[in-house]
Motif scaffolding. Structure first.
Motif, PDB file in Angstrom:
ATOM      1  N   ARG A  39       0.747  -1.227  -0.088  1.00 19.24           N
ATOM      2  CA  ARG A  39       0.002   0.106  -0.131  1.00 19.24           C
ATOM      3  C   ARG A  39       1.041   1.183  -0.043  1.00 19.24           C
ATOM      4  N   ALA A  40       1.540   1.655  -1.373  1.00 20.33           N
ATOM      5  CA  ALA A  40       2.175   2.726  -1.239  1.00 20.33           C
ATOM      6  C   ALA A  40       1.611   4.046  -2.043  1.00 20.33           C
ATOM      7  N   LEU A  41       2.144   5.259  -1.655  1.00 21.62           N
ATOM      8  CA  LEU A  41       1.701   6.324  -2.234  1.00 21.62           C
ATOM      9  C   LEU A  41       2.761   7.450  -2.334  1.00 21.62           C
ATOM     10  N   TYR A  42       2.724   7.972  -3.676  1.00 20.92           N
ATOM     11  CA  TYR A  42       3.795   8.861  -3.923  1.00 20.92           C
ATOM     12  C   TYR A  42       3.039  10.218  -4.672  1.00 20.92           C
ATOM     13  N   ILE A  43       3.880  11.360  -4.329  1.00 18.18           N
ATOM     14  CA  ILE A  43       3.448  12.527  -4.819  1.00 18.18           C
ATOM     15  C   ILE A  43       4.421  13.245  -5.536  1.00 18.18           C
ATOM     16  N   ILE A  44       4.401  13.323  -7.082  1.00 14.49           N
ATOM     17  CA  ILE A  44       5.098  13.546  -8.065  1.00 14.49           C
ATOM     18  C   ILE A  44       4.520  15.265  -8.474  1.00 14.49           C
ATOM     19  N   GLN A  90       8.457  13.923  -4.886  1.00 17.08           N
ATOM     20  CA  GLN A  90       8.637  14.813  -3.857  1.00 17.08           C
ATOM     21  C   GLN A  90       8.133  14.190  -2.342  1.00 17.08           C
ATOM     22  N   TYR A  91       7.215  12.880  -2.467  1.00 13.22           N
ATOM     23  CA  TYR A  91       6.910  12.185  -1.444  1.00 13.22           C
ATOM     24  C   TYR A  91       6.657  10.825  -1.513  1.00 13.22           C
ATOM     25  N   GLN A  92       6.837  10.031  -0.405  1.00 16.07           N
ATOM     26  CA  GLN A  92       6.348   8.554  -0.863  1.00 16.07           C
ATOM     27  C   GLN A  92       6.200   7.995   0.617  1.00 16.07           C
ATOM     28  N   VAL A  93       5.213   7.132   0.559  1.00 15.91           N
ATOM     29  CA  VAL A  93       4.884   6.530   1.872  1.00 15.91           C
ATOM     30  C   VAL A  93       4.410   4.953   1.608  1.00 15.91           C
ATOM     31  N   VAL A  94       4.805   3.919   2.439  1.00 15.69           N
ATOM     32  CA  VAL A  94       4.424   2.668   2.234  1.00 15.69           C
ATOM     33  C   VAL A  94       4.032   2.044   3.515  1.00 15.69           C
ATOM     34  N   HIS A  95       2.719   1.686   3.457  1.00 17.85           N
ATOM     35  CA  HIS A  95       2.100   1.011   4.437  1.00 17.85           C
ATOM     36  C   HIS A  95       1.875  -0.472   4.322  1.00 17.85           C
ATOM     37  N   ASN A  96       1.935  -1.041   5.684  1.00 13.36           N
ATOM     38  CA  ASN A  96       1.650  -2.596   5.639  1.00 13.36           C
ATOM     39  C   ASN A  96       0.268  -2.609   4.827  1.00 13.36           C
ATOM     40  N   ALA A 114       1.339  21.322   1.585  1.00  4.85           N
ATOM     41  CA  ALA A 114       2.720  21.717   2.381  1.00  4.85           C
ATOM     42  C   ALA A 114       3.792  21.859   1.344  1.00  4.85           C
ATOM     43  N   LEU A 115       3.875  20.850   0.197  1.00  4.84           N
ATOM     44  CA  LEU A 115       5.020  20.813  -0.818  1.00  4.84           C
ATOM     45  C   LEU A 115       4.790  22.035  -1.534  1.00  4.84           C
ATOM     46  N   GLN A 116       3.479  22.521  -1.759  1.00  5.54           N
ATOM     47  CA  GLN A 116       3.235  23.625  -2.782  1.00  5.54           C
ATOM     48  C   GLN A 116       3.753  24.821  -2.439  1.00  5.54           C
TER      49      GLN A 116
END
Length: 201
Positions: free
Chosen positions: A147-152, A159-165, A181-183
């Motif tokens: 369960r992974a999420l990326y902000i491009i 610019q951002y990545q997070v990986v969950h169980n 926040a990135l913006q």
């Protein structure tokens, strides 16, 4: 001469192998790995399949999230949550794309069964598992994405990545907070929220 040529070719191949491995590791601050995959893009006129590429989103922010599998339990809660918040993302010049290692036909059957409500964004079919592997979120043993999420960003930089169980769903609200926040382009302290000052502005 033949042996010398073979030794030279072997020596030249060593740095190339290392470069190939580095090329496919998604890293914050580096260009996001390219992708071009078949996707289910809508149900307005029945099944609508389309080839979707990272380059299609040049000039926009992209939230790309991987989920483990179709016809599961946690995944539809996330997909419906992101669909419901889609306008909030678009107000920030961002699009949302989901992906799993299922086929596009599996995506279609899942939507037709009614589990996802009104699907508002494309679902990519990473059936060869190449993109999940490129982004570093493939569970090789299970053969599916974590369960992974990326902000491009609009320039294609991760610019951002997070990986969950696999058992733990993500937060749409946190994704929106991080995107905003990135913006800002500023230094955002712990728990920064919309309307608050950054440390540099």
């Amino acid at each position: 001469m033949k042996l010398a040529t073979m030794i030279l070719l072997a020596a030249l191949a060593l740095p190339l192998q290392g470069h190939a491995e580095d090329r496919y590791q998604a890293k914050v601050g580096q260009p996001a790995p390219e992708f071009s995959l078949d996707a289910l893009v809508g149900m307005q006129k029945g099944k609508e399949f389309k080839r979707i590429s990272l380059s299609d989103y040049k000039g926009k922010w992209l939230v790309l999230f991987f989920y483990p599998a179709d016809f599961t339990f946690v995944c539809p809660t996330e997909i419906k949550g992101f669909s419901e918040a889609l306008e909030s993302f678009r107000k920030m010049n961002a699009e949302v794309v989901g992906a799993s290692t299922d086929s596009k036909y599996s995506h279609l059957a899942w939507v037709q069964r009614g589990d996802l409500g009104k699907l508002g964004f494309p679902l990519l079919s990473d059936i060869n598992k190449e993109v999940a592997r490129d982004y570093g979120c493939l569970d090789e043993k299970e053969g599916m994405a974590l369960r992974a999420l990326y902000i491009i960003d609009p320039q294609g930089v991760l610019q951002y990545q997070v990986v969950h169980n696999m058992d733990v769903g993500r937060s749409v609200e946190e994704t929106l907070r991080v995107l905003e926040a990135l913006q800002t382009g500023g230094l955002c302290p712990l728990g920064w929220k919309h309307g608050e000052k950054t440390l540099t502005r």
